[in-house]
Design a protein around this motif. Structure first.
Motif, PDB file in Angstrom:
ATOM      1  N   LYS A   1       0.822  -1.209   0.000  1.00 32.97           N
ATOM      2  CA  LYS A   1       0.000   0.000   0.000  1.00 32.97           C
ATOM      3  C   LYS A   1       0.851   1.251   0.000  1.00 32.97           C
ATOM      4  N   ASP A   2       0.212   2.329  -0.499  1.00 30.48           N
ATOM      5  CA  ASP A   2       0.725   3.689  -0.330  1.00 30.48           C
ATOM      6  C   ASP A   2      -0.420   4.482   0.275  1.00 30.48           C
TER       7      ASP A   2
ATOM      8  N   LYS B   1       6.130   7.452  -7.712  1.00 31.51           N
ATOM      9  CA  LYS B   1       5.132   8.424  -7.261  1.00 31.51           C
ATOM     10  C   LYS B   1       5.618   9.812  -7.656  1.00 31.51           C
ATOM     11  N   THR B   2       4.758  10.544  -8.351  1.00 31.66           N
ATOM     12  CA  THR B   2       5.131  11.865  -8.834  1.00 31.66           C
ATOM     13  C   THR B   2       5.621  12.741  -7.686  1.00 31.66           C
ATOM     14  N   GLY B   3       6.831  13.278  -7.852  1.00 26.66           N
ATOM     15  CA  GLY B   3       7.381  14.212  -6.873  1.00 26.66           C
ATOM     16  C   GLY B   3       8.048  13.576  -5.674  1.00 26.66           C
ATOM     17  N   TYR B   4       8.176  12.234  -5.675  1.00 28.19           N
ATOM     18  CA  TYR B   4       8.754  11.539  -4.523  1.00 28.19           C
ATOM     19  C   TYR B   4       9.778  10.509  -4.998  1.00 28.19           C
ATOM     20  N   THR B   5      10.704  10.163  -4.099  1.00 27.53           N
ATOM     21  CA  THR B   5      11.658   9.091  -4.320  1.00 27.53           C
ATOM     22  C   THR B   5      11.302   7.940  -3.388  1.00 27.53           C
ATOM     23  N   PHE B   6      11.162   6.730  -3.954  1.00 29.97           N
ATOM     24  CA  PHE B   6      10.821   5.555  -3.154  1.00 29.97           C
ATOM     25  C   PHE B   6      11.949   5.261  -2.186  1.00 29.97           C
ATOM     26  N   ASN B   7      11.564   5.034  -0.917  1.00 33.85           N
ATOM     27  CA  ASN B   7      12.557   4.870   0.142  1.00 33.85           C
ATOM     28  C   ASN B   7      12.400   3.521   0.854  1.00 33.85           C
ATOM     29  N   GLY B   8      11.847   2.532   0.121  1.00 37.94           N
ATOM     30  CA  GLY B   8      11.706   1.193   0.683  1.00 37.94           C
ATOM     31  C   GLY B   8      10.346   0.990   1.325  1.00 37.94           C
ATOM     32  N   TRP B   9      10.180  -0.219   1.912  1.00 35.52           N
ATOM     33  CA  TRP B   9       8.921  -0.592   2.559  1.00 35.52           C
ATOM     34  C   TRP B   9       9.051  -0.472   4.065  1.00 35.52           C
TER      35      TRP B   9
ATOM     36  N   THR C   1       3.658  -1.133   3.718  1.00 35.77           N
ATOM     37  CA  THR C   1       3.409   0.226   3.225  1.00 35.77           C
ATOM     38  C   THR C   1       4.681   0.848   2.673  1.00 35.77           C
ATOM     39  N   ALA C   2       4.532   1.514   1.521  1.00 35.41           N
ATOM     40  CA  ALA C   2       5.667   2.183   0.872  1.00 35.41           C
ATOM     41  C   ALA C   2       6.094   3.408   1.676  1.00 35.41           C
ATOM     42  N   GLN C   3       7.406   3.623   1.728  1.00 33.89           N
ATOM     43  CA  GLN C   3       7.983   4.802   2.372  1.00 33.89           C
ATOM     44  C   GLN C   3       8.543   5.718   1.285  1.00 33.89           C
ATOM     45  N   TRP C   4       8.325   7.033   1.432  1.00 30.30           N
ATOM     46  CA  TRP C   4       8.721   7.978   0.386  1.00 30.30           C
ATOM     47  C   TRP C   4       9.517   9.130   0.981  1.00 30.30           C
ATOM     48  N   THR C   5      10.415   9.668   0.162  1.00 27.79           N
ATOM     49  CA  THR C   5      11.088  10.926   0.478  1.00 27.79           C
ATOM     50  C   THR C   5      10.635  11.947  -0.545  1.00 27.79           C
ATOM     51  N   ILE C   6      10.098  13.087  -0.084  1.00 29.02           N
ATOM     52  CA  ILE C   6       9.613  14.104  -1.011  1.00 29.02           C
ATOM     53  C   ILE C   6      10.800  14.742  -1.724  1.00 29.02           C
ATOM     54  N   ASN C   7      10.646  15.012  -3.018  1.00 26.07           N
ATOM     55  CA  ASN C   7      11.711  15.612  -3.823  1.00 26.07           C
ATOM     56  C   ASN C   7      11.615  17.129  -3.777  1.00 26.07           C
TER      57      ASN C   7
END
Length: 322
Positions: free
Chosen positions: A92-93, A117-125, A141-147
């Motif tokens: 999930k996200d 994900k637009t505007g984000y870098t995937f940072n693992g689960w 759940t997916a973890q993201w870092t905003i760009n």
């Protein structure tokens, strides 16, 4: 009974057999499941099925052979039958489901491709993806870092405008308008051809360059001839070539050039190109001298009178002639 005699009696005799019931045992092979105690009972007595065993990742599906209703006349072993359970890993996200994997317990799990994900870098689960299917449903759940992205400004000859670097999706405030001599700022455009107007809202998911659009300004050169002939103002775009007008004329005066101040202290010329301001030039004049000469037609001579134009002239004494 009665007991069998040791020697044949003198009569016919009937004896009845006496029996002791045997006990037999049913042993349970749970095939990797939880242990089930054996049942030992008299032959023919009712057999009560034990509590079903449990086995991680499997559902109990009965015994083989089937458990008898009464104790048989032999020891027997029954083996648990199992059905492999299926479980689901949901990726999930937030509330959005990205992928699901449904497989038998214990089978190898292949991790899905990393999401985007637009505007984000995937940072693992948020938890480790198991190598084999566990005995439970999982949600990962997916973890993201905003760009961060940058808006760069090309002011097209105007004053510099600092770049804006912010997180994706955050509100962007338009910078103060640049300035440019002789022009008024129009708007920002997203293309160098200045065809598509850009509206500031939130930071896009890419670095962009914005281009300033300009409107050229008109300025005027006015001429104050200080009593001379009228010269119409020159009104043109900034930077365009200016043709100096014909010098004005004024009866009794000679034109001595243009000045930038009414006091006629700062000499000036008509600029070659239109400046970025309205200006007024002031004409300077030198009064002319003129001479009245007298032809006495044989009379006494009379001195010439030379004076400034417009000054009062005093008539000379009348000449005489013999």
């Amino acid at each position: 009974t009665p007991a069998l005699p040791e020697t044949m009696p003198a009569e016919n005799l009937t004896v009845d057999a006496v029996w002791n019931v045997n006990q037999y045992t049913i042993t349970f092979d749970s095939d990797g499941g939880s242990a089930v105690a054996a049942i030992t009972q008299d032959y023919g007595t009712a057999v009560t099925a034990p509590t079903a065993p449990t086995k991680t990742g499997y559902t109990f599906n009965g015994w083989s052979p089937a458990l008898p209703e009464t104790m048989p006349a032999e020891n027997m072993t029954v083996t648990a039958q199992w059905t492999t359970n299926q479980y689901t890993i949901t990726f999930k996200d937030g509330t959005e489901t990205l992928a699901t994997i449904t497989q038998d317990y214990g089978t190898a799990v292949t991790a899905p491709a990393d999401p985007t994900k637009t505007g984000y870098t995937f940072n693992g689960w948020d938890s480790t993806i198991p190598t084999t299917m566990p005995a439970e449903n999982l949600t990962i759940t997916a973890q993201w870092t905003i760009n961060q992205y940058t808006i760069t400004f090309n002011s097209n000859g105007g004053s510099d405008v600092e770049s804006i670097t912010q997180d994706y999706g955050t509100a962007v405030t338009a910078p103060a308008n640049p300035t440019r001599t002789g022009y008024s700022f129009d708007k920002w455009y997203s293309d160098s051809a200045l065809t598509t107007e850009y509206t500031f809202s939130t930071m896009p998911a890419e670095n962009i360059i914005l281009y300033a659009g300009w409107n050229i300004e008109e300025y005027s050169i006015s001429f104050e001839t200080n009593g001379g002939s009228t010269i119409e103002p020159i009104v043109q775009d900034y930077g365009t070539t200016v043709s100096a007008p014909t010098a004005p004329t004024k009866e009794g005066y000679s034109f001595r050039g243009w000045y930038s101040d009414e006091e006629l202290t700062e000499a000036a010329t008509v600029p070659a190109t239109m400046p970025a301001e309205d200006i007024t030039l002031y004409a300077k004049w030198d009064i002319n001298h003129y001479t009245i000469t007298f032809n006495t037609d044989g009379g006494t001579e009379i001195e010439d009178i030379t004076q400034d134009y417009g000054t009062a002239v005093t008539a000379p004494a009348n000449p005489t002639k013999e």
